[in-house]
Enzyme design. Structure first.
Site, PDB file in Angstrom:
ATOM      1  N   GLU A  84      59.853  29.543  50.087  1.00  0.00           N
ATOM      2  CA  GLU A  84      60.383  28.084  50.803  1.00  0.00           C
ATOM      3  C   GLU A  84      61.915  27.058  50.523  1.00  0.00           C
ATOM      4  O   GLU A  84      61.556  27.268  49.042  1.00  0.00           O
ATOM      5  CB  GLU A  84      58.525  27.114  49.565  1.00  0.00           C
ATOM      6  CG  GLU A  84      57.842  28.100  50.536  1.00  0.00           C
ATOM      7  CD  GLU A  84      56.786  27.285  48.411  1.00  0.00           C
ATOM      8  OE1 GLU A  84      56.161  26.559  48.776  1.00  0.00           O
ATOM      9  OE2 GLU A  84      56.019  28.786  48.371  1.00  0.00           O
TER      10      GLU A  84
ATOM     11  N   HIS B  58      55.465  26.815  54.853  1.00  0.00           N
ATOM     12  CA  HIS B  58      55.027  26.756  53.710  1.00  0.00           C
ATOM     13  C   HIS B  58      54.596  28.464  55.055  1.00  0.00           C
ATOM     14  O   HIS B  58      53.497  28.312  54.239  1.00  0.00           O
ATOM     15  CB  HIS B  58      54.129  25.837  53.391  1.00  0.00           C
ATOM     16  CG  HIS B  58      52.968  26.946  51.920  1.00  0.00           C
ATOM     17  ND1 HIS B  58      52.983  28.273  51.864  1.00  0.00           N
ATOM     18  CD2 HIS B  58      54.085  25.875  50.731  1.00  0.00           C
ATOM     19  CE1 HIS B  58      53.589  27.634  50.678  1.00  0.00           C
ATOM     20  NE2 HIS B  58      52.783  26.808  49.880  1.00  0.00           N
TER      21      HIS B  58
ATOM     22  N   ASP C 222      55.913  33.250  41.158  1.00  0.00           N
ATOM     23  CA  ASP C 222      55.633  32.073  42.166  1.00  0.00           C
ATOM     24  C   ASP C 222      56.471  30.773  41.456  1.00  0.00           C
ATOM     25  O   ASP C 222      56.059  29.928  40.402  1.00  0.00           O
ATOM     26  CB  ASP C 222      53.881  30.964  41.372  1.00  0.00           C
ATOM     27  CG  ASP C 222      53.591  30.321  42.082  1.00  0.00           C
ATOM     28  OD1 ASP C 222      54.377  29.272  43.558  1.00  0.00           O
ATOM     29  OD2 ASP C 222      52.729  29.710  41.976  1.00  0.00           O
TER      30      ASP C 222
ATOM     31  N   HIS D 125      52.675  19.562  46.672  1.00  0.00           N
ATOM     32  CA  HIS D 125      52.466  19.552  48.439  1.00  0.00           C
ATOM     33  C   HIS D 125      52.144  18.708  48.987  1.00  0.00           C
ATOM     34  O   HIS D 125      51.496  18.550  49.751  1.00  0.00           O
ATOM     35  CB  HIS D 125      52.197  20.916  48.818  1.00  0.00           C
ATOM     36  CG  HIS D 125      52.696  22.015  48.223  1.00  0.00           C
ATOM     37  ND1 HIS D 125      53.453  22.296  47.795  1.00  0.00           N
ATOM     38  CD2 HIS D 125      51.806  23.708  48.018  1.00  0.00           C
ATOM     39  CE1 HIS D 125      54.398  23.549  48.087  1.00  0.00           C
ATOM     40  NE2 HIS D 125      53.093  24.148  48.054  1.00  0.00           N
TER      41      HIS D 125
ATOM     42  N   ARG E  77      55.415  20.991  42.776  1.00  0.00           N
ATOM     43  CA  ARG E  77      54.939  19.978  41.975  1.00  0.00           C
ATOM     44  C   ARG E  77      55.980  19.011  41.544  1.00  0.00           C
ATOM     45  O   ARG E  77      56.614  19.233  41.317  1.00  0.00           O
ATOM     46  CB  ARG E  77      54.183  20.973  41.112  1.00  0.00           C
ATOM     47  CG  ARG E  77      53.809  22.446  41.152  1.00  0.00           C
ATOM     48  CD  ARG E  77      52.542  22.634  39.912  1.00  0.00           C
ATOM     49  NE  ARG E  77      51.750  23.368  40.890  1.00  0.00           N
ATOM     50  CZ  ARG E  77      52.263  24.727  41.527  1.00  0.00           C
ATOM     51  NH1 ARG E  77      53.326  25.280  41.900  1.00  0.00           N
ATOM     52  NH2 ARG E  77      50.891  25.630  41.857  1.00  0.00           N
TER      53      ARG E  77
HETATM   54  C1  GLA Z   1      52.709  27.102  46.626  1.00  0.00           C
HETATM   55  C2  GLA Z   1      53.089  26.878  44.653  1.00  0.00           C
HETATM   56  C3  GLA Z   1      51.836  27.602  44.730  1.00  0.00           C
HETATM   57  C4  GLA Z   1      50.474  27.777  45.330  1.00  0.00           C
HETATM   58  C5  GLA Z   1      50.755  27.694  47.007  1.00  0.00           C
HETATM   59  C6  GLA Z   1      49.774  27.464  47.850  1.00  0.00           C
HETATM   60  O1  GLA Z   1      53.730  27.847  46.784  1.00  0.00           O
HETATM   61  O2  GLA Z   1      54.057  27.380  44.198  1.00  0.00           O
HETATM   62  O3  GLA Z   1      51.113  27.802  43.205  1.00  0.00           O
HETATM   63  O4  GLA Z   1      49.700  26.343  45.500  1.00  0.00           O
HETATM   64  O5  GLA Z   1      51.543  26.989  47.059  1.00  0.00           O
HETATM   65  O6  GLA Z   1      48.906  27.596  47.206  1.00  0.00           O
END
Ligand code: GLA
Length: 376
Positions: free
Chosen positions: A341, A205, A275, A134, A109
């Site tokens: 990731e 991803h 996350d 992304h 982000r």
């Molecule tokens: C990343 C983000 C998540 C989500 C995924 C895609 O990993 O950090 O919050 O948006 O991608 O769904």
């Protein structure tokens, strides 16, 4: 009766021959190209199947630079696909979960979809509430060239993201080389150059499910990271590098993903689970070092993630909701995959203290990530 037995025997024999052929095909190392389908604007997309001598197979598409499947043996030698995805090109064109895609220009982000460089403000596409996520070149068709690196099958993909693409400055030329080694490693090497100062963050991803399906909460995870970057309600880092000590973010010792995921913890609530970006202890380096180990106890499959990058976003598929109709008609439910990731930290362009994500003309961005599969 006798006829029935004969037919059964014959069926068995045919199956064995077909299986034998399939096994033989799997073992022929190299790269095979096939047609995946036509994009909505009529261009042909392809699949490239990389096979190594050990029976591992990785399928990559030039559409999205997507890792479509990774087939690896379990502890009994049974081959299974360990990544989520779709059976059709259309699935990838319409899907919103980034299954397997090569993500950039900025993975993760950027707050308020804005950043500035040398006093000039750039505004990006908002695609995640108030933020940019992304963004840049999602769902594009890459140029692809199969090859081999030191005898190992590889695929080189290239994409030129134009100056102004989703608001980013500079023509950004991105190269990614996927190599499948005989020791069951998928090595991903990224390079990029620009003709104007810009920012970038590249990752893959893939959504891993080492059991080939079902919840990942019993998967045991080790992270070589003593700190993570806590987030606000829109998943933007607050800027703090917080110690994992005494928190559900401490994976320095192998721990089941589900062991603490429902704990009454502010950060887990904000992330709807895990996350978050972990600050890798090894920091940024020239050669990949071990960042994470994921172990699935039922199949014995192990995935080690090595990287030159300073951060690792661990995402436990919290937003999957059963609505994605995936491979073989599977509906991917919440927390049925984990993404590892490798990346720079989220929102780095707005955090001067984070490792720098600026790329200048005349310089080359370079990073390596290795996903290594084994069993125990
Ligand atoms: C990343 C983000 C998540 C989500 C995924 C895609 O990993 O950090 O919050 O948006 O991608 O769904």
């Amino acid at each position: 009766m006798r006829i029935a037995i004969c037919v059964l025997l014959l069926m068995g024999l045919t199956a064995a021959i077909v299986d034998g052929r399939a096994a033989k095909e799997m073992q022929t190392p190299g790269v095979k190209k096939s047609v995946f389908g036509k994009t909505h604007d009529g261009r042909e997309a392809h699949l490239y199947t990389l096979s190594n001598k050990s029976g591992m197979q990785v399928v990559i598409s030039d559409f999205g630079g997507t890792v479509v499947s990774i087939k690896v043996p379990d502890r009994n030698g049974k081959i299974g696909d360990v990544v989520l995805g779709y059976d059709t090109l259309e699935g990838y064109e319409t899907g919103t979960a980034y299954f397997g895609s090569t993500v950039g220009r900025y993975a993760n982000r950027i707050a308020g979809a804005q950043f500035s460089l040398d006093g000039k403000q750039y505004t990006l596409t908002k695609n995640d509430g108030p933020n940019h996520l992304h963004g840049g070149f999602n769902k594009v068709l890459w140029d692809a060239e199969p090859g081999s690196a030191k005898g190992a099958p590889s695929l080189h993909i290239h994409y030129l993201s134009r100056d102004g693409d989703e608001g980013y400055p500079g023509n950004l030329s991105v190269n990614v080389v996927f190599t499948l080694t005989d020791s069951n490693e998928l090595k991903i090497e990224y390079t990029a150059t620009t003709d104007k100062k810009t920012v970038l963050n590249l990752t893959n991803h893939s959504y891993f499910n080492l059991a080939g399906g079902g919840p990942i909460l019993n998967n045991e995870l080790t992270l070589h990271a003593s700190r993570f970057t806590p987030v606000d309600a829109t998943l933007i880092p607050t800027g703090e590098l917080r110690s994992v000590e005494g928190t559900p973010f401490d994976f320095r010792k192998s721990t089941a993903i589900g062991a603490r995921i429902e704990q009454d913890d502010e950060q887990l609530k904000l992330g709807h689970g895990y996350d978050h970006n972990w600050v890798l202890d090894a920091g940024m380096k020239d050669q990949p070092s071990l960042a994470a180990i994921l172990y699935e106890p039922a199949t014995g499959r192990v995935l080690e993630t090595l990287t030159t990058q300073p951060g690792l976003q661990v995402y436990t598929g919290n937003f999957l909701n059963g609505k994605d109709h995936g491979k073989g008609g599977q509906n991917y439910e919440r927390r049925t995959a984990v993404c590892l990731e490798t990346q720079h930290f989220p929102d780095s362009p707005n955090h001067p203290d984070f490792p720098i994500t600026i790329l200048e003309p005349g310089k080359e961005f370079h990073s390596i990530t290795v996903y290594k599969f084994s069993v125990k």
